[in-house]
Design a protein around this motif. Structure first.
Motif, mmCIF file in Angstrom:
data_model
loop_
_atom_site.group_PDB
_atom_site.id
_atom_site.type_symbol
_atom_site.label_atom_id
_atom_site.label_comp_id
_atom_site.label_asym_id
_atom_site.label_seq_id
_atom_site.Cartn_x
_atom_site.Cartn_y
_atom_site.Cartn_z
ATOM 1 N N PHE A 126 -16.533 -8.258 11.131
ATOM 2 C CA PHE A 126 -16.414 -8.561 9.709
ATOM 3 C C PHE A 126 -15.030 -8.986 9.251
ATOM 4 O O PHE A 126 -14.907 -9.712 8.271
ATOM 5 C CB PHE A 126 -16.882 -7.359 8.876
ATOM 6 N N LEU A 127 -13.981 -8.531 9.917
ATOM 7 C CA LEU A 127 -12.631 -8.926 9.526
ATOM 8 C C LEU A 127 -12.248 -10.222 10.235
ATOM 9 O O LEU A 127 -12.379 -10.324 11.452
ATOM 10 C CB LEU A 127 -11.622 -7.827 9.877
ATOM 11 N N ASN A 159 0.663 3.363 10.979
ATOM 12 C CA ASN A 159 -0.677 3.104 11.518
ATOM 13 C C ASN A 159 -0.863 1.627 11.861
ATOM 14 O O ASN A 159 -1.470 1.289 12.881
ATOM 15 C CB ASN A 159 -1.745 3.544 10.525
ATOM 16 N N ALA A 160 -0.351 0.740 11.030
ATOM 17 C CA ALA A 160 -0.444 -0.694 11.316
ATOM 18 C C ALA A 160 0.359 -1.055 12.564
ATOM 19 O O ALA A 160 -0.073 -1.885 13.376
ATOM 20 C CB ALA A 160 0.029 -1.508 10.116
ATOM 21 N N VAL A 161 1.504 -0.425 12.737
ATOM 22 C CA VAL A 161 2.315 -0.666 13.941
ATOM 23 C C VAL A 161 1.576 -0.186 15.182
ATOM 24 O O VAL A 161 1.607 -0.847 16.237
ATOM 25 C CB VAL A 161 3.699 0.020 13.803
ATOM 26 N N ILE A 162 0.871 0.919 15.085
ATOM 27 C CA ILE A 162 0.070 1.416 16.211
ATOM 28 C C ILE A 162 -1.019 0.403 16.569
ATOM 29 O O ILE A 162 -1.268 0.140 17.752
ATOM 30 C CB ILE A 162 -0.539 2.796 15.872
ATOM 31 N N ILE A 163 -1.659 -0.190 15.574
ATOM 32 C CA ILE A 163 -2.677 -1.221 15.825
ATOM 33 C C ILE A 163 -2.046 -2.437 16.494
ATOM 34 O O ILE A 163 -2.601 -2.997 17.455
ATOM 35 C CB ILE A 163 -3.378 -1.632 14.508
ATOM 36 N N LEU A 164 -0.878 -2.852 16.043
ATOM 37 C CA LEU A 164 -0.200 -3.994 16.647
ATOM 38 C C LEU A 164 0.242 -3.689 18.081
ATOM 39 O O LEU A 164 0.221 -4.575 18.940
ATOM 40 C CB LEU A 164 0.990 -4.424 15.792
ATOM 41 N N PHE A 174 -7.142 -3.183 8.883
ATOM 42 C CA PHE A 174 -7.942 -2.687 10.003
ATOM 43 C C PHE A 174 -7.728 -1.190 10.198
ATOM 44 O O PHE A 174 -8.691 -0.448 10.417
ATOM 45 C CB PHE A 174 -7.591 -3.463 11.278
ATOM 46 N N SER A 175 -6.486 -0.729 10.102
ATOM 47 C CA SER A 175 -6.221 0.698 10.302
ATOM 48 C C SER A 175 -6.849 1.541 9.198
ATOM 49 O O SER A 175 -7.377 2.624 9.455
ATOM 50 C CB SER A 175 -4.718 0.962 10.403
ATOM 51 N N LEU A 176 -6.802 1.047 7.960
ATOM 52 C CA LEU A 176 -7.442 1.773 6.857
ATOM 53 C C LEU A 176 -8.955 1.862 7.042
ATOM 54 O O LEU A 176 -9.552 2.932 6.902
ATOM 55 C CB LEU A 176 -7.117 1.101 5.525
ATOM 56 N N LEU A 177 -9.561 0.727 7.360
ATOM 57 C CA LEU A 177 -11.010 0.715 7.535
ATOM 58 C C LEU A 177 -11.439 1.501 8.772
ATOM 59 O O LEU A 177 -12.477 2.174 8.769
ATOM 60 C CB LEU A 177 -11.518 -0.727 7.608
#
Length: 117
Positions: free
Chosen positions: A20-21, A70-75, A95-98
């Motif tokens: 979806f994203l 959290n966004a840095v962890i995703i990256l 993405f991290s929030l969802l």
């Protein structure tokens, strides 16, 4: 057993969010499982270090800087897993929030099943 279920539920959430994203791409289901494992490992090892070193910024922003972590962890997961691609910081943040919302929703079913048993 519960850890394996959590990894699989996280992989399902990653696949759903990638559908979806627009800025998230996942190659296959195996990559989704690897992403779930890498995210778990990064959250256990790297995230506490990042929180410690950015504690003043986290305190000043009343905890909102944790969203950036959290966004840095995703990256970082994007960097380590070849079948997983994130187009930018803002997509990683969304993405991290969802992903956190999906995980809390999915994990609530695990807790319900344990209480009924």
């Amino acid at each position: 057993m519960k850890l394996i279920l959590k990894v699989l539920l996280t992989a399902v959430a990653v696949v759903i969010l990638a559908k979806f994203l627009p800025g998230i791409e996942i190659a296959n289901y195996t990559s989704a499982i690897i992403v779930a494992i890498v995210l778990g490992l990064l959250r256990v090892t790297v995230k506490p270090l990042l929180i410690f070193f950015t504690l003043p910024a986290t305190i000043v922003t009343l905890g909102l800087f944790l969203l950036v972590i959290n966004a840095v962890i995703i990256l970082l997961a994007d960097y380590f897993v070849s079948g997983f691609a994130v187009s930018g910081f803002w997509i990683a943040l969304l993405f991290s929030l969802l992903l956190s919302l999906f995980q809390s929703f999915f994990y609530s079913f695990l807790n319900e099943n344990n209480e009924n048993s």
